[in-house]
Structure formats: structure tokens, C-alpha cells
Scaffold this active site. Structure first.
Site, PDB file in Angstrom:
ATOM      1  N   SER A 105       0.902  -1.279   0.050  1.00 20.72           N
ATOM      2  CA  SER A 105       0.055  -0.118  -0.139  1.00 20.72           C
ATOM      3  C   SER A 105       0.697   1.109   0.180  1.00 20.72           C
ATOM      4  O   SER A 105       1.812   1.247  -0.635  1.00 20.72           O
ATOM      5  CB  SER A 105      -1.028  -0.242   1.259  1.00 20.72           C
ATOM      6  OG  SER A 105      -2.132   0.792   1.059  1.00 20.72           O
ATOM      7  N   ASP A 224     -10.132  -3.441  -5.544  1.00 21.54           N
ATOM      8  CA  ASP A 224      -9.793  -2.685  -4.520  1.00 21.54           C
ATOM      9  C   ASP A 224     -10.819  -1.464  -4.459  1.00 21.54           C
ATOM     10  O   ASP A 224     -11.071  -0.640  -5.291  1.00 21.54           O
ATOM     11  CB  ASP A 224      -8.520  -2.010  -4.756  1.00 21.54           C
ATOM     12  CG  ASP A 224      -7.690  -1.240  -3.734  1.00 21.54           C
ATOM     13  OD1 ASP A 224      -8.660  -0.901  -2.738  1.00 21.54           O
ATOM     14  OD2 ASP A 224      -6.347  -1.326  -3.774  1.00 21.54           O
ATOM     15  N   HIS A 293      -8.249  -4.851  -1.362  1.00 16.97           N
ATOM     16  CA  HIS A 293      -7.005  -4.041  -0.871  1.00 16.97           C
ATOM     17  C   HIS A 293      -6.380  -4.993   0.009  1.00 16.97           C
ATOM     18  O   HIS A 293      -6.853  -5.458   1.140  1.00 16.97           O
ATOM     19  CB  HIS A 293      -7.075  -2.555  -0.497  1.00 16.97           C
ATOM     20  CG  HIS A 293      -5.881  -2.014  -0.208  1.00 16.97           C
ATOM     21  ND1 HIS A 293      -5.139  -1.433  -1.247  1.00 16.97           N
ATOM     22  CD2 HIS A 293      -5.532  -1.545   1.146  1.00 16.97           C
ATOM     23  CE1 HIS A 293      -4.192  -0.900  -0.802  1.00 16.97           C
ATOM     24  NE2 HIS A 293      -4.467  -0.885   0.362  1.00 16.97           N
TER      25      HIS A 293
END
Length: 314
Positions: A105, A224, A293
Site C-alpha cells: 500500500s 480494491d 485491498h
């Protein structure tokens, strides 16, 4: 099989191989809401070592205490954090000849920032999972009862481009509002810099360093909803002039975002950060992970096997 035979040979003939071969080490940078030595990160390190026995893995940290390191993912100055990590990595003997990097991330664009600004010791392959290379146009939703995240989210949304937010709220420092791009460019403290978007202060070192990578592996999560837009993981962004996020919420489901892919981005076309050069060298790899995600359980191993753990001469 080649790796197994090489290791067997090293065991049988240590005088020849002990000083001749090594496994390229690996550096990890965790994502938002995590810490460098959380149970999840420690488990991931263990699984990497099962794939590549003998590999040296370093998980970068901003604070030694786990709670403070997690908090540093929400609150802090990203430029200062990357400088701290650059000094940290330079002091680790095992990394002196270079390493591969994995960023989870926001850790992905932070590691890219390290490559562009420092890269000493140098990064060979850089893998980024669900990273926000072209920023975000909305603040991720927090988990229930995550008070640190909720406080940071409220503060960021209220004054994302204020001087204080750009120096102290991590997510604000890569918030890129397509409906307010001029303000982003003039006040943004981190992302406009590493993307070399300031026409008056472009840094040629950034493009030289990024183009020196062997591979930049960009991994996007297909479902996501945390990263908005998800295509930011592939250097995609919402088109300038698109409606603000609040307006999109009103118009859904009739509103459709217009995404500008990497190949049409000015930073690619004009090669502001070396992205086009790296691509023309065959060094940009687009990959996906199925799911939301950071749901990496079904996809991480193939990437780790292919892009990390290479046997190198020393």
C-alpha cells in the site's frame, strides 16, 4: 532446481562457495494501519524465508515501539520518514550491495521515493502491492473502533491541503484531488515532488534513479475499494476536471470515473521520473491480485519467487 543444486554444491565445497554467492536481501515497508513487526508482518517474513531459505529480510520502521510505528503511518512528515529510512538502510551491512524491495500500500510509493531520492544502497527489483503512485482522491474508510485512523481521516478530509496537514497527516501528503489540481500542485509536500510535477523544480536524479531499477512490478487489486482510484497502483489517475468525490457520491450509480492510464500521463510521456525509460527497457511489469485491498494470500508467492531471492555473486 538450479538454486537447490547451487546450495548443495556450496555445502559440499564450502571453500569455493562461501565467499562467492549470496541471496540478494529483501526490504519490506508495511502499509497503513500496520507496523514493522506486527504478527502479520512477522508471518509474511517467515513465509518469504520458507520460499528463499537463507535470505536476509529487513522490515523498515519509523519507531521501534510497535504502537508508535503504527501511529507513524497516520501521523508524520513523509519526507522526513523517507530520509530516516534511507539512513537506516545505509547502516545495515547486509544491504550494502543492494536489495529488492516490497512495499505494501502506501509503503510502495514511499519505497519509490527512497529509490528516486537516495537509492544508496540501490534497489534491484521493486514490487508495490496496491500502492498509490498517482495518489488518492478519497480517504480510505477506517475499521470499526480504530480511533487513530478515524481521527486522522477526519482531520485529513477537513483540511487536506493546509500547511499543517501537509506536514503532519500522512494520507494528506499523497491526496490528489482531480477537481482541485492547482492547489494540490502548489501545496502538496510529498507526491508532487516524487512525481516531479513541479515544472520549475524537476529533479533529474529522480528519473536517473528510477530508470536504474531492473524491474518495477506494479500490482493492483482487482476489487480494491480502499485505493480510489484503484488504477493509481498502475500509475493511473482520475481525469483532471472530474467531479469531486462528494459530487460522485450524490450521482452514483450513474457517475463513471474517467481514468487516465500510465501511458497517457504527462509524467510518462515526458519522462519526468524515468518511468518511460524504464518501460522502454522492459522494466515495468503490470500484475493483479484478485480481491480487495491487500488480500494477498492467494497471489504473493508467485511474485516473491519470480522477483526476489536471486542468487548473486559477492
Amino acid at each position: 532446481m538450479a538454486l537447490v543444486m547451487l546450495l548443495i554444491s556450496a555445502l559440499l565445497f564450502p571453500a569455493i562457495f562461501t565467499a562467492a554467492i549470496s541471496i540478494r536481501p529483501l526490504v519490506l515497508w508495511h502499509g497503513l494501519g500496520d507496523s514493522y513487526a506486527s504478527p502479520g508482518m512477522l508471518e509474511f517474513v517467515s513465509m518469504i524465508k520458507n520460499v528463499h531459505p537463507g535470505i536476509f529480510v529487513h522490515s523498515v520502521f519509523i519507531e521501534v515501539e510497535l504502537d508508535k510505528d503504527r501511529q507513524a503511518g497516520f501521523y508524520g512528515n513523509v519526507n522526513e520518514q523517507i530520509n530516516l529510512v534511507a539512513n537506516q538502510l545505509a547502516e545495515i551491512p547486509e544491504l550494502r550491495d543492494g536489495f529488492d524491495g516490497i512495499g505494501f500500500s502506501q509503503g510502495g510509493q514511499f519505497l519509490r521515493g527512497y529509490v528516486e531520492r537516495y537509492n544508496s544502497p540501490p534497489v534491484h527489483n521493486l514490487l508495490t502491492f496496491g500502492s498509490q503512485h498517482m495518489g488518492i482522491s478519497d480517504i480510505p474508510i477506517c475499521r470499526p473502533f480504530d480511533l487513530i485512523c478515524q481521527a486522522a481521516r477526519r482531520a485529513t478530509k477537513q483540511a487536506v491541503y493546509s500547511t499543517w496537514a501537509q506536514a503532519n497527516l500522512v494520507q494528506a501528503q499523497y491526496f490528489r484531488d482531480p477537481a482541485n489540481l492547482d492547489t494540490y500542485l502548489t501545496t502538496g509536500s510529498f507526491l508532487p515532488s516524487i512525481n516531479n510535477e513541479d515544472t520549475l523544480h524537476r529533479n533529474e536524479t529522480y528519473s536517473k534513479n528510477l530508470a536504474s531499477l531492473n524491474a518495477l512490478v506494479l500490482i493492483m487489486f482487482t476489487q480494491d475499494k480502499t485505493v480510489v482510484p484503484k488504477e493509481s497502483s498502475w500509475f493511473g489517475s482520475e481525469a483532471v476536471g472530474d467531479l469531486s468525490v462528494s459530487a460522485q457520491q450524490v450521482l452514483r450509480p450513474t457517475y463513471t470515473r474517467s481514468i487516465v492510464p500510465m501511458y497517457l500521463q504527462p509524467l510518462y510521456v515526458e519522462d519526468w521520473i524515468g518511468l518511460r525509460t524504464l518501460d522502454e527497457q522492459g522494466g515495468i511489469i503490470f500484475e493483479t491480485c484478485e480481491g480487495e485491498h491487500m488480500q494477498i494470500s492467494e497471489c504473493w508467492e508467485d511474485f516473491v519467487r519470480e522477483w526476489t531471492g536471486e542468487i548473486v555473486e559477492i
